[in-house]
Design a protein around this motif. Structure first.
Motif, PDB file in Angstrom:
ATOM      1  N   TYR A  97      34.782  53.383  35.743  1.00  0.00           N
ATOM      2  CA  TYR A  97      33.647  52.608  35.244  1.00  0.00           C
ATOM      3  C   TYR A  97      32.358  53.318  35.644  1.00  0.00           C
ATOM      4  O   TYR A  97      32.029  53.401  36.824  1.00  0.00           O
ATOM      5  CB  TYR A  97      33.684  51.188  35.804  1.00  0.00           C
ATOM      6  CG  TYR A  97      34.868  50.399  35.316  1.00  0.00           C
ATOM      7  CD1 TYR A  97      34.790  49.602  34.174  1.00  0.00           C
ATOM      8  CD2 TYR A  97      36.095  50.463  35.983  1.00  0.00           C
ATOM      9  CE1 TYR A  97      35.874  48.891  33.711  1.00  0.00           C
ATOM     10  CE2 TYR A  97      37.193  49.754  35.517  1.00  0.00           C
ATOM     11  CZ  TYR A  97      37.073  48.978  34.390  1.00  0.00           C
ATOM     12  OH  TYR A  97      38.166  48.281  33.930  1.00  0.00           O
ATOM     13  N   ALA A 140      43.251  47.821  33.229  1.00  0.00           N
ATOM     14  CA  ALA A 140      41.824  47.715  33.532  1.00  0.00           C
ATOM     15  C   ALA A 140      41.476  48.405  34.849  1.00  0.00           C
ATOM     16  O   ALA A 140      40.399  48.990  34.989  1.00  0.00           O
ATOM     17  CB  ALA A 140      41.401  46.246  33.573  1.00  0.00           C
ATOM     18  N   SER A 146      44.325  49.692  26.004  1.00  0.00           N
ATOM     19  CA  SER A 146      44.051  48.306  26.398  1.00  0.00           C
ATOM     20  C   SER A 146      43.712  47.439  25.187  1.00  0.00           C
ATOM     21  O   SER A 146      44.202  46.313  25.044  1.00  0.00           O
ATOM     22  CB  SER A 146      42.895  48.248  27.394  1.00  0.00           C
ATOM     23  OG  SER A 146      43.307  48.629  28.683  1.00  0.00           O
ATOM     24  N   SER A 147      42.865  47.961  24.307  1.00  0.00           N
ATOM     25  CA  SER A 147      42.435  47.186  23.148  1.00  0.00           C
ATOM     26  C   SER A 147      43.587  46.877  22.212  1.00  0.00           C
ATOM     27  O   SER A 147      43.763  45.725  21.785  1.00  0.00           O
ATOM     28  CB  SER A 147      41.336  47.947  22.395  1.00  0.00           C
ATOM     29  OG  SER A 147      40.216  48.152  23.213  1.00  0.00           O
ATOM     30  N   VAL A 196      36.903  45.778  30.229  1.00  0.00           N
ATOM     31  CA  VAL A 196      37.370  47.132  29.899  1.00  0.00           C
ATOM     32  C   VAL A 196      36.373  47.865  29.008  1.00  0.00           C
ATOM     33  O   VAL A 196      36.349  49.098  28.995  1.00  0.00           O
ATOM     34  CB  VAL A 196      38.764  47.103  29.241  1.00  0.00           C
ATOM     35  CG1 VAL A 196      39.785  46.475  30.173  1.00  0.00           C
ATOM     36  CG2 VAL A 196      38.739  46.365  27.910  1.00  0.00           C
ATOM     37  N   LYS A 197      35.542  47.141  28.273  1.00  0.00           N
ATOM     38  CA  LYS A 197      34.547  47.794  27.429  1.00  0.00           C
ATOM     39  C   LYS A 197      33.503  48.523  28.257  1.00  0.00           C
ATOM     40  O   LYS A 197      32.806  49.410  27.760  1.00  0.00           O
ATOM     41  CB  LYS A 197      33.878  46.754  26.522  1.00  0.00           C
ATOM     42  CG  LYS A 197      33.046  47.350  25.404  1.00  0.00           C
ATOM     43  CD  LYS A 197      33.896  48.102  24.409  1.00  0.00           C
ATOM     44  CE  LYS A 197      33.057  48.688  23.277  1.00  0.00           C
ATOM     45  NZ  LYS A 197      33.881  49.378  22.279  1.00  0.00           N
ATOM     46  N   ASP A 219      38.679  56.337  27.207  1.00  0.00           N
ATOM     47  CA  ASP A 219      39.300  55.887  25.969  1.00  0.00           C
ATOM     48  C   ASP A 219      40.145  54.654  26.273  1.00  0.00           C
ATOM     49  O   ASP A 219      41.207  54.765  26.903  1.00  0.00           O
ATOM     50  CB  ASP A 219      40.168  57.011  25.391  1.00  0.00           C
ATOM     51  CG  ASP A 219      40.718  56.660  24.010  1.00  0.00           C
ATOM     52  OD1 ASP A 219      40.541  55.498  23.577  1.00  0.00           O
ATOM     53  OD2 ASP A 219      41.328  57.529  23.375  1.00  0.00           O
ATOM     54  N   ILE A 220      39.678  53.496  25.831  1.00  0.00           N
ATOM     55  CA  ILE A 220      40.342  52.235  26.186  1.00  0.00           C
ATOM     56  C   ILE A 220      41.180  51.702  25.033  1.00  0.00           C
ATOM     57  O   ILE A 220      41.519  50.521  24.997  1.00  0.00           O
ATOM     58  CB  ILE A 220      39.313  51.170  26.614  1.00  0.00           C
ATOM     59  CG1 ILE A 220      38.347  50.881  25.455  1.00  0.00           C
ATOM     60  CG2 ILE A 220      38.569  51.594  27.860  1.00  0.00           C
ATOM     61  CD1 ILE A 220      37.504  49.646  25.658  1.00  0.00           C
ATOM     62  N   ARG A 221      41.535  52.573  24.094  1.00  0.00           N
ATOM     63  CA  ARG A 221      42.289  52.096  22.931  1.00  0.00           C
ATOM     64  C   ARG A 221      43.632  51.492  23.318  1.00  0.00           C
ATOM     65  O   ARG A 221      44.112  50.567  22.665  1.00  0.00           O
ATOM     66  CB  ARG A 221      42.473  53.235  21.929  1.00  0.00           C
ATOM     67  CG  ARG A 221      41.213  53.553  21.137  1.00  0.00           C
ATOM     68  CD  ARG A 221      41.442  54.657  20.135  1.00  0.00           C
ATOM     69  NE  ARG A 221      41.717  55.926  20.817  1.00  0.00           N
ATOM     70  CZ  ARG A 221      41.963  57.076  20.180  1.00  0.00           C
ATOM     71  NH1 ARG A 221      41.982  57.110  18.852  1.00  0.00           N
ATOM     72  NH2 ARG A 221      42.186  58.187  20.864  1.00  0.00           N
ATOM     73  N   ALA A 251      34.226  50.488  30.690  1.00  0.00           N
ATOM     74  CA  ALA A 251      34.815  51.738  31.183  1.00  0.00           C
ATOM     75  C   ALA A 251      34.302  52.929  30.377  1.00  0.00           C
ATOM     76  O   ALA A 251      34.040  52.822  29.175  1.00  0.00           O
ATOM     77  CB  ALA A 251      36.333  51.671  31.092  1.00  0.00           C
ATOM     78  N   TRP A 259      40.975  52.446  34.689  1.00  0.00           N
ATOM     79  CA  TRP A 259      39.853  53.091  34.007  1.00  0.00           C
ATOM     80  C   TRP A 259      38.717  53.373  34.977  1.00  0.00           C
ATOM     81  O   TRP A 259      38.450  52.575  35.877  1.00  0.00           O
ATOM     82  CB  TRP A 259      39.316  52.208  32.869  1.00  0.00           C
ATOM     83  CG  TRP A 259      40.307  51.733  31.865  1.00  0.00           C
ATOM     84  CD1 TRP A 259      40.523  50.449  31.454  1.00  0.00           C
ATOM     85  CD2 TRP A 259      41.239  52.525  31.122  1.00  0.00           C
ATOM     86  NE1 TRP A 259      41.508  50.393  30.521  1.00  0.00           N
ATOM     87  CE2 TRP A 259      41.979  51.660  30.283  1.00  0.00           C
ATOM     88  CE3 TRP A 259      41.528  53.899  31.079  1.00  0.00           C
ATOM     89  CZ2 TRP A 259      42.968  52.096  29.431  1.00  0.00           C
ATOM     90  CZ3 TRP A 259      42.531  54.344  30.227  1.00  0.00           C
ATOM     91  CH2 TRP A 259      43.230  53.448  29.409  1.00  0.00           C
TER      92      TRP A 259
END
Length: 337
Positions: free
Chosen positions: A188, A183, A215-216, A205-206, A211-213, A208, A186
């Motif tokens: 922001y 987190a 983390s997800s 994290v959403k 590409d947060i894949r 950011a 990323w």
């Protein structure tokens, strides 16, 4: 409207809708803004009353359990050691969430430092995983005590209990450690406003603009792995326990043996049924207002933490007797004075 996943507790991905209207251009904010319960700001003081009451009950109940288990030699067994671990976990979880939530409700203190937000995120996830592991350890203790009672004292020794407890701490700490590190890396650049009342991992994290894949996917993998394995081990343990109970020759023996598992069974139900209800509400309650989803998510997280000490206080005779003896002894000393 943008669909944003915001709440993931040991295996449940919950969603809500939030508006992009507050987006702005900045990178890596030093603070985030927690909205508390959107659209119900005028009622925050009234909403704070049940949450404050639950916090007080949890603090008092868990400290009483910790004190009694420590002071009473009869309670120095494996199950009670695990109970102390559960009480400490509940206290840390509640304290990670409620003080900041109450500050929002009472003083409109919505800002939270970025590092503090990541720390809160880590503690919530870490101790939820630990708590789930403690419930598995309790189920294993009940399995050995009922299915192989002659070996219980030699299997569940103090060193073994300490090793199991350490394993649960290390599991929670190491599995959740990547969350705040990912987190933090990323950028922001959308908004620093978080609709929930605390820093939940996916809500942060959403925000950011990257590409947060990673983390997800990691978050989902850990959540489903922990929940799946823990529920599997608990189910296997209680399947064997029930088989052993029903093989006992008399009804009185079956009832007496089953009662020894009663507190743990109620805690398991108290932990997973509200989560399942919240999961259904979020996935199938798309027409419900945002504030209702956030209220449900808050309640399903904090209510089990309050109920745990009540369950063990009501259903554990040794704790009841010790508390009654303590109160009676103090009452007698006061009268004598």
């Amino acid at each position: 409207m943008q669909e944003i996943p915001f709440f993931l507790r040991v295996g449940h991905l919950l969603t809500y809708s939030a508006s992009d209207s507050s987006t702005t251009d900045f990178i890596s904010p030093s603070t985030f803004i927690l909205l508390g319960i959107p659209d119900l700001e005028a009622a925050h003081v009234w909403i704070s009353i049940p949450f404050c009451t639950m916090y007080a009950i949890a603090i008092l109940g868990n400290f009483i359990i910790l004190f009694i288990v420590k002071m009473e030699p009869n309670l120095h067994g494996p199950m009670c050691y695990f109970l102390r671990m559960l009480a400490i976990s509940d206290l840390v979880l509640f304290t990670s969430i409620l003080p900041k939530m109450l500050a929002i409700f009472w003083f409109n203190s919505k800002e939270i430092n970025f590092s503090a937000c990541l720390t809160q995120m880590y503690f919530i996830r870490c101790f939820l995983v630990m708590e789930s592991g403690i419930l598995v350890a309790m189920a294993f203790d009940r399995y050995v005590a009922i299915c192989d009672p002659l070996r219980h004292s030699t299997t569940m020794t103090n060193p073994m209990v300490a090793k199991i407890g350490l394993a649960m701490v290390l599991r929670g700490g190491t599995l959740i450690l990547p969350h705040p590190f990912l987190a933090r890396r990323w950028p922001y650049c959308r908004t620093n406003i978080i609709p929930p009342s605390y820093c939940e991992h996916m809500a942060v994290v959403k925000l950011a603009c990257a590409d947060i894949r990673v983390s997800s996917y990691y978050s989902l993998s850990v959540a489903f792995l922990v929940t799946g394995l823990d529920l599997f081990f608990i189910t296997v343990s209680y399947t064997q326990i029930l088989r052993a109970i029903f093989s006992l020759p008399t009804k009185d023996a079956r009832v007496k043996t089953f009662v020894t598992c009663g507190s743990h069974i109620f805690v398991i139900l108290d932990s997973y049924i509200p989560a399942f209800f919240s999961f259904l509400t979020q996935w199938f309650g798309h027409n419900l207002a945002l504030h209702f989803h956030i209220l449900i998510a808050n309640l399903y997280l904090v209510v089990p933490l309050m109920v745990h000490p009540i369950i063990y206080g009501v259903r554990t005779k040794e704790i009841q007797d010790s508390l009654l003896q303590l109160l009676t002894h103090k009452g007698t000393k006061t009268i004598q004075k």
